[in-house]
Design a protein around this motif. Structure first.
Motif, short mmCIF file in Angstrom:
data_model
loop_
_atom_site.label_atom_id
_atom_site.label_comp_id
_atom_site.label_asym_id
_atom_site.label_seq_id
_atom_site.Cartn_x
_atom_site.Cartn_y
_atom_site.Cartn_z
N GLN A 1 45.23 -3.72 -7.22
CA GLN A 1 44.08 -4.13 -8.00
C GLN A 1 42.80 -3.57 -7.39
N VAL A 2 41.96 -3.01 -8.23
CA VAL A 2 40.65 -2.52 -7.81
C VAL A 2 39.60 -3.56 -8.20
N GLN A 3 38.73 -3.85 -7.27
CA GLN A 3 37.65 -4.80 -7.56
C GLN A 3 36.31 -4.14 -7.31
N LEU A 4 35.37 -4.44 -8.18
CA LEU A 4 34.03 -3.87 -8.10
C LEU A 4 33.01 -5.00 -8.09
N VAL A 5 32.04 -4.91 -7.20
CA VAL A 5 30.98 -5.91 -7.13
C VAL A 5 29.65 -5.19 -7.04
N GLU A 6 28.79 -5.42 -8.03
CA GLU A 6 27.47 -4.80 -8.05
C GLU A 6 26.45 -5.67 -7.32
N SER A 7 25.41 -5.01 -6.81
CA SER A 7 24.29 -5.71 -6.19
C SER A 7 23.05 -4.83 -6.31
N GLY A 8 21.89 -5.43 -6.04
CA GLY A 8 20.66 -4.66 -5.99
C GLY A 8 19.76 -4.78 -7.20
N GLY A 9 20.18 -5.51 -8.22
CA GLY A 9 19.32 -5.67 -9.38
C GLY A 9 18.13 -6.56 -9.06
N GLY A 10 17.21 -6.63 -10.01
CA GLY A 10 16.04 -7.47 -9.82
C GLY A 10 14.94 -7.14 -10.80
N LEU A 11 13.75 -7.66 -10.50
CA LEU A 11 12.56 -7.45 -11.33
C LEU A 11 11.65 -6.44 -10.66
N VAL A 12 11.20 -5.45 -11.41
CA VAL A 12 10.32 -4.43 -10.85
C VAL A 12 9.31 -4.02 -11.93
N GLN A 13 8.15 -3.57 -11.49
CA GLN A 13 7.14 -3.11 -12.44
C GLN A 13 7.46 -1.69 -12.90
N ALA A 14 6.97 -1.35 -14.06
CA ALA A 14 7.15 0.01 -14.57
C ALA A 14 6.62 1.02 -13.56
N GLY A 15 7.39 2.08 -13.36
CA GLY A 15 7.04 3.09 -12.38
C GLY A 15 7.67 2.86 -11.02
N GLY A 16 8.23 1.69 -10.83
CA GLY A 16 8.84 1.35 -9.55
C GLY A 16 10.27 1.86 -9.43
N SER A 74 30.90 7.11 1.34
CA SER A 74 32.31 6.95 1.68
C SER A 74 32.51 6.00 2.85
N ALA A 75 31.58 6.00 3.79
CA ALA A 75 31.70 5.13 4.96
C ALA A 75 31.66 3.66 4.56
N LYS A 76 30.83 3.34 3.57
CA LYS A 76 30.68 1.96 3.13
C LYS A 76 31.54 1.66 1.91
N ASN A 77 32.20 2.70 1.36
CA ASN A 77 33.00 2.56 0.15
C ASN A 77 32.19 1.95 -0.99
N THR A 78 31.02 2.52 -1.18
CA THR A 78 30.14 2.07 -2.27
C THR A 78 29.73 3.25 -3.14
N VAL A 79 29.36 2.92 -4.36
CA VAL A 79 28.79 3.89 -5.28
C VAL A 79 27.40 3.38 -5.61
N ASN A 80 26.41 4.22 -5.43
CA ASN A 80 25.03 3.79 -5.58
C ASN A 80 24.36 4.43 -6.80
N LEU A 81 23.36 3.74 -7.29
CA LEU A 81 22.53 4.29 -8.36
C LEU A 81 21.08 4.10 -7.96
N GLN A 82 20.44 5.18 -7.56
CA GLN A 82 19.02 5.15 -7.23
C GLN A 82 18.23 5.36 -8.51
N MET A 83 17.37 4.40 -8.81
CA MET A 83 16.60 4.45 -10.05
C MET A 83 15.12 4.53 -9.73
N ASN A 84 14.51 5.62 -10.10
CA ASN A 84 13.07 5.84 -9.87
C ASN A 84 12.32 5.92 -11.19
N SER A 85 11.02 5.79 -11.12
CA SER A 85 10.16 5.88 -12.32
C SER A 85 10.70 5.01 -13.45
N LEU A 86 11.00 3.78 -13.11
CA LEU A 86 11.62 2.88 -14.08
C LEU A 86 10.67 2.56 -15.23
#
Length: 124
Positions: A1-16, A74-86
Motif C-alpha cells: 500500500q502506498v500512502q500520501l500525506v500532504e502538508s504546507g498549505g495555508g493562507l497567503v496574499q497575492a504575489g506570495g 529522494s532523501a526525505k521521500n517527498t514530492v514538493n510543489l513550490q508555488m510563487n507569484s500566487l
C-alpha cells in the motif's frame, strides 16, 4: 500500500509563495509518476504539475507554468510543489497523487493513490 500525506498549505496574499510537500510511504517501488492536482469549490479537479519518476521529465498546466515548480527530495521521500507569484485563482484544495502503472501524466484517472489534500487560500 502506498500512502500520501500532504502538508504546507495555508493562507497567503497575492504575489506570495508557498511550498507544499507530499510525504510518500509504503510500496513505492512500482511508482511511475507523481503529480499535484487541485480542486476549487464548485469546479472539477484539475491537473497542476507532474513528473515521470524514471527520468524526471516534468509537465505543467499552462496556468501555473513559470510560477510553480514540482520536484522530489529522494532523501526525505517527498514530492514538493513550490508555488510563487500566487494569484487568488490558485485558491483550491491541492492533492498529491501517484501513478503505479502506465497512463497520461496529466489525467486524474491515470493516478492510483491520492492524499487527503491541503487547502491553499490566496487573498487579493
Amino acid at each position: 500500500q502506498v500512502q500520501l500525506v500532504e502538508s504546507g498549505g495555508g493562507l497567503v496574499q497575492a504575489g506570495g509563495s508557498l511550498k507544499l510537500a507530499c510525504s510518500v510511504s509504503g510500496r513505492t517501488f512500482s511508482r511511475t509518476a507523481m503529480a499535484w492536482f487541485r480542486q476549487a469549490p464548485g469546479k472539477e479537479r484539475e491537473f497542476v504539475a507532474s513528473f515521470r519518476w524514471n527520468d524526471g521529465t516534468t509537465y505543467y498546466a499552462n496556468s501555473v507554468k513559470g510560477r510553480f515548480t514540482i520536484s522530489r527530495d529522494s532523501a526525505k521521500n517527498t514530492v514538493n510543489l513550490q508555488m510563487n507569484s500566487l494569484k487568488p485563482e490558485d485558491t483550491a484544495v491541492y492533492y498529491c497523487a501517484v501513478m503505479l502503472g502506465m497512463g497520461s501524466l496529466v489525467a486524474a484517472s491515470s493516478y492510483d493513490k491520492w492524499g487527503q489534500g491541503t487547502q491553499v487560500t490566496v487573498s487579493s
